[in-house]
Design a protein around this motif. Structure first.
Motif, PDB file in Angstrom:
ATOM      1  N   MET A 280       0.833  -1.202   0.000  1.00  0.00           N
ATOM      2  CA  MET A 280       0.000   0.000   0.000  1.00  0.00           C
ATOM      3  C   MET A 280       0.871   1.257   0.000  1.00  0.00           C
ATOM      4  O   MET A 280       0.622   2.184  -0.772  1.00  0.00           O
ATOM      5  N   VAL A 281       1.881   1.279   0.848  1.00  0.00           N
ATOM      6  CA  VAL A 281       2.777   2.440   0.905  1.00  0.00           C
ATOM      7  C   VAL A 281       3.509   2.606  -0.425  1.00  0.00           C
ATOM      8  O   VAL A 281       3.640   3.720  -0.941  1.00  0.00           O
ATOM      9  N   SER A 282       3.960   1.494  -0.999  1.00  0.00           N
ATOM     10  CA  SER A 282       4.648   1.550  -2.288  1.00  0.00           C
ATOM     11  C   SER A 282       3.726   2.106  -3.380  1.00  0.00           C
ATOM     12  O   SER A 282       4.147   2.930  -4.204  1.00  0.00           O
ATOM     13  N   ALA A 283       2.467   1.692  -3.386  1.00  0.00           N
ATOM     14  CA  ALA A 283       1.505   2.197  -4.370  1.00  0.00           C
ATOM     15  C   ALA A 283       1.255   3.687  -4.166  1.00  0.00           C
ATOM     16  O   ALA A 283       1.127   4.437  -5.144  1.00  0.00           O
ATOM     17  N   LEU A 284       1.199   4.127  -2.924  1.00  0.00           N
ATOM     18  CA  LEU A 284       1.027   5.552  -2.643  1.00  0.00           C
ATOM     19  C   LEU A 284       2.213   6.355  -3.171  1.00  0.00           C
ATOM     20  O   LEU A 284       2.033   7.400  -3.807  1.00  0.00           O
ATOM     21  N   VAL A 285       3.420   5.851  -2.933  1.00  0.00           N
ATOM     22  CA  VAL A 285       4.627   6.533  -3.409  1.00  0.00           C
ATOM     23  C   VAL A 285       4.637   6.576  -4.938  1.00  0.00           C
ATOM     24  O   VAL A 285       4.919   7.615  -5.542  1.00  0.00           O
ATOM     25  N   ARG A 286       4.335   5.429  -5.591  1.00  0.00           N
ATOM     26  CA  ARG A 286       4.294   5.397  -7.057  1.00  0.00           C
ATOM     27  C   ARG A 286       3.269   6.395  -7.602  1.00  0.00           C
ATOM     28  O   ARG A 286       3.508   7.052  -8.612  1.00  0.00           O
ATOM     29  N   SER A 287       2.137   6.522  -6.919  1.00  0.00           N
ATOM     30  CA  SER A 287       1.099   7.446  -7.367  1.00  0.00           C
ATOM     31  C   SER A 287       1.540   8.901  -7.246  1.00  0.00           C
ATOM     32  O   SER A 287       1.208   9.729  -8.082  1.00  0.00           O
ATOM     33  N   ILE A 288       2.297   9.194  -6.214  1.00  0.00           N
ATOM     34  CA  ILE A 288       2.804  10.554  -6.034  1.00  0.00           C
ATOM     35  C   ILE A 288       3.899  10.851  -7.055  1.00  0.00           C
ATOM     36  O   ILE A 288       3.937  11.935  -7.649  1.00  0.00           O
ATOM     37  N   GLU A 289       4.779   9.877  -7.272  1.00  0.00           N
ATOM     38  CA  GLU A 289       5.871  10.069  -8.221  1.00  0.00           C
ATOM     39  C   GLU A 289       5.397  10.096  -9.667  1.00  0.00           C
ATOM     40  O   GLU A 289       6.050  10.680 -10.530  1.00  0.00           O
ATOM     41  N   ASN A 290       4.273   9.451  -9.956  1.00  0.00           N
ATOM     42  CA  ASN A 290       3.702   9.394 -11.309  1.00  0.00           C
ATOM     43  C   ASN A 290       2.256   9.881 -11.251  1.00  0.00           C
ATOM     44  O   ASN A 290       1.326   9.071 -11.247  1.00  0.00           O
ATOM     45  N   PRO A 291       2.055  11.201 -11.199  1.00  0.00           N
ATOM     46  CA  PRO A 291       0.692  11.725 -11.058  1.00  0.00           C
ATOM     47  C   PRO A 291      -0.225  11.270 -12.193  1.00  0.00           C
ATOM     48  O   PRO A 291       0.215  11.071 -13.324  1.00  0.00           O
ATOM     49  N   ALA A 292      -1.469  11.134 -11.845  1.00  0.00           N
ATOM     50  CA  ALA A 292      -2.480  10.726 -12.830  1.00  0.00           C
ATOM     51  C   ALA A 292      -2.751  11.851 -13.810  1.00  0.00           C
ATOM     52  O   ALA A 292      -2.635  13.026 -13.483  1.00  0.00           O
ATOM     53  N   ASN A 293      -3.121  11.457 -15.004  1.00  0.00           N
ATOM     54  CA  ASN A 293      -3.596  12.403 -16.004  1.00  0.00           C
ATOM     55  C   ASN A 293      -5.072  12.074 -16.203  1.00  0.00           C
ATOM     56  O   ASN A 293      -5.420  11.209 -16.990  1.00  0.00           O
ATOM     57  N   GLY A 294      -5.920  12.708 -15.433  1.00  0.00           N
ATOM     58  CA  GLY A 294      -7.329  12.359 -15.399  1.00  0.00           C
ATOM     59  C   GLY A 294      -7.607  11.534 -14.158  1.00  0.00           C
ATOM     60  O   GLY A 294      -6.950  11.681 -13.142  1.00  0.00           O
ATOM     61  N   VAL A 295      -8.569  10.642 -14.241  1.00  0.00           N
ATOM     62  CA  VAL A 295      -8.941   9.796 -13.109  1.00  0.00           C
ATOM     63  C   VAL A 295      -8.279   8.432 -13.276  1.00  0.00           C
ATOM     64  O   VAL A 295      -8.393   7.804 -14.319  1.00  0.00           O
ATOM     65  N   ARG A 296      -7.578   7.997 -12.237  1.00  0.00           N
ATOM     66  CA  ARG A 296      -6.929   6.684 -12.243  1.00  0.00           C
ATOM     67  C   ARG A 296      -7.427   5.927 -11.014  1.00  0.00           C
ATOM     68  O   ARG A 296      -7.396   6.447  -9.904  1.00  0.00           O
ATOM     69  N   ILE A 297      -7.896   4.704 -11.215  1.00  0.00           N
ATOM     70  CA  ILE A 297      -8.380   3.869 -10.115  1.00  0.00           C
ATOM     71  C   ILE A 297      -7.460   2.669  -9.997  1.00  0.00           C
ATOM     72  O   ILE A 297      -7.254   1.934 -10.963  1.00  0.00           O
ATOM     73  N   LEU A 298      -6.905   2.485  -8.813  1.00  0.00           N
ATOM     74  CA  LEU A 298      -6.007   1.361  -8.558  1.00  0.00           C
ATOM     75  C   LEU A 298      -6.700   0.345  -7.669  1.00  0.00           C
ATOM     76  O   LEU A 298      -7.072   0.653  -6.534  1.00  0.00           O
ATOM     77  N   GLY A 299      -6.884  -0.846  -8.196  1.00  0.00           N
ATOM     78  CA  GLY A 299      -7.455  -1.947  -7.425  1.00  0.00           C
ATOM     79  C   GLY A 299      -6.336  -2.776  -6.822  1.00  0.00           C
ATOM     80  O   GLY A 299      -5.164  -2.392  -6.844  1.00  0.00           O
ATOM     81  N   VAL A 300      -6.685  -3.918  -6.313  1.00  0.00           N
ATOM     82  CA  VAL A 300      -5.712  -4.793  -5.653  1.00  0.00           C
ATOM     83  C   VAL A 300      -4.539  -5.168  -6.565  1.00  0.00           C
ATOM     84  O   VAL A 300      -3.386  -5.052  -6.141  1.00  0.00           O
ATOM     85  N   PRO A 301      -4.751  -5.605  -7.821  1.00  0.00           N
ATOM     86  CA  PRO A 301      -3.594  -5.959  -8.657  1.00  0.00           C
ATOM     87  C   PRO A 301      -2.629  -4.793  -8.862  1.00  0.00           C
ATOM     88  O   PRO A 301      -1.412  -4.968  -8.818  1.00  0.00           O
ATOM     89  N   GLU A 302      -3.166  -3.594  -9.038  1.00  0.00           N
ATOM     90  CA  GLU A 302      -2.313  -2.426  -9.232  1.00  0.00           C
ATOM     91  C   GLU A 302      -1.593  -2.048  -7.949  1.00  0.00           C
ATOM     92  O   GLU A 302      -0.420  -1.670  -7.967  1.00  0.00           O
ATOM     93  N   ILE A 303      -2.269  -2.155  -6.831  1.00  0.00           N
ATOM     94  CA  ILE A 303      -1.647  -1.835  -5.542  1.00  0.00           C
ATOM     95  C   ILE A 303      -0.533  -2.837  -5.237  1.00  0.00           C
ATOM     96  O   ILE A 303       0.510  -2.469  -4.713  1.00  0.00           O
ATOM     97  N   ARG A 304      -0.758  -4.083  -5.596  1.00  0.00           N
ATOM     98  CA  ARG A 304       0.280  -5.095  -5.389  1.00  0.00           C
ATOM     99  C   ARG A 304       1.508  -4.849  -6.245  1.00  0.00           C
ATOM    100  O   ARG A 304       2.534  -5.486  -6.058  1.00  0.00           O
ATOM    101  N   GLY A 305       1.401  -3.938  -7.195  1.00  0.00           N
ATOM    102  CA  GLY A 305       2.546  -3.596  -8.022  1.00  0.00           C
ATOM    103  C   GLY A 305       2.593  -4.305  -9.348  1.00  0.00           C
ATOM    104  O   GLY A 305       3.550  -4.207 -10.094  1.00  0.00           O
ATOM    105  N   ASN A 306       1.529  -5.031  -9.679  1.00  0.00           N
ATOM    106  CA  ASN A 306       1.499  -5.762 -10.940  1.00  0.00           C
ATOM    107  C   ASN A 306       1.260  -4.844 -12.122  1.00  0.00           C
ATOM    108  O   ASN A 306       1.691  -5.133 -13.232  1.00  0.00           O
ATOM    109  N   LEU A 307       0.536  -3.750 -11.901  1.00  0.00           N
ATOM    110  CA  LEU A 307       0.174  -2.843 -12.991  1.00  0.00           C
ATOM    111  C   LEU A 307       0.272  -1.406 -12.494  1.00  0.00           C
ATOM    112  O   LEU A 307       0.049  -1.129 -11.335  1.00  0.00           O
ATOM    113  N   MET A 308       0.572  -0.503 -13.401  1.00  0.00           N
ATOM    114  CA  MET A 308       0.534   0.919 -13.056  1.00  0.00           C
ATOM    115  C   MET A 308       0.240   1.692 -14.323  1.00  0.00           C
ATOM    116  O   MET A 308       0.940   1.551 -15.309  1.00  0.00           O
ATOM    117  N   ASN A 309      -0.830   2.480 -14.314  1.00  0.00           N
ATOM    118  CA  ASN A 309      -1.202   3.275 -15.491  1.00  0.00           C
ATOM    119  C   ASN A 309      -0.395   4.539 -15.555  1.00  0.00           C
ATOM    120  O   ASN A 309      -0.093   5.165 -14.648  1.00  0.00           O
TER     121      ASN A 309
END
Length: 79
Positions: free
Chosen positions: A50-79
Motif C-alpha cells: 500500500m505504501v509503495s503504491a502511494l509513493v508510485r502514485s505521487i511520483e507518477n501523477p495521474a492524467n485524469g482519473v486513475r483507479i487502482l485496485g488490488v492488482p495495481e496496488i500489489r505492483g502488478n500494474l501501473m497506469n
C-alpha cells in the motif's frame, strides 16, 4: 481533475492477524478460472504494498482519473 483512487479490500498490517487465516484460500481461488477475478479484486494487500503504491502514485501523477485496485496496488500494474 487529476486524481488517483485506491481501492484495497483489506490492508494487512501490524496487529491485523485474522486475515492471514483465509490467505491460502485466496491463493487457491486465484488459480481457479471461475473465481480468479473476484479473488484478485478482493485480495489482501500488505502495508508495504500500500505504501509503495502511494509513493508510485505521487511520483507518477495521474492524467485524469486513475483507479487502482488490488492488482495495481500489489505492483502488478501501473497506469
Amino acid at each position: 481533475m487529476n486524481v488517483t483512487i485506491m481501492r484495497p479490500w483489506y490492508v494487512l498490517g501490524p496487529g491485523r492477524r485474522w486475515p492471514v487465516l483465509p490467505k491460502p484460500m485466496y491463493w487457491f481461488m486465484e488459480r481457479i478460472p471461475a473465481t480468479r477475478e473476484s479473488a484478485q479484486r478482493l485480495g489482501l494487500v500488505t502495508i508495504e504494498q500500500m505504501v509503495s503504491a502511494l509513493v508510485r502514485s505521487i511520483e507518477n501523477p495521474a492524467n485524469g482519473v486513475r483507479i487502482l485496485g488490488v492488482p495495481e496496488i500489489r505492483g502488478n500494474l501501473m497506469n
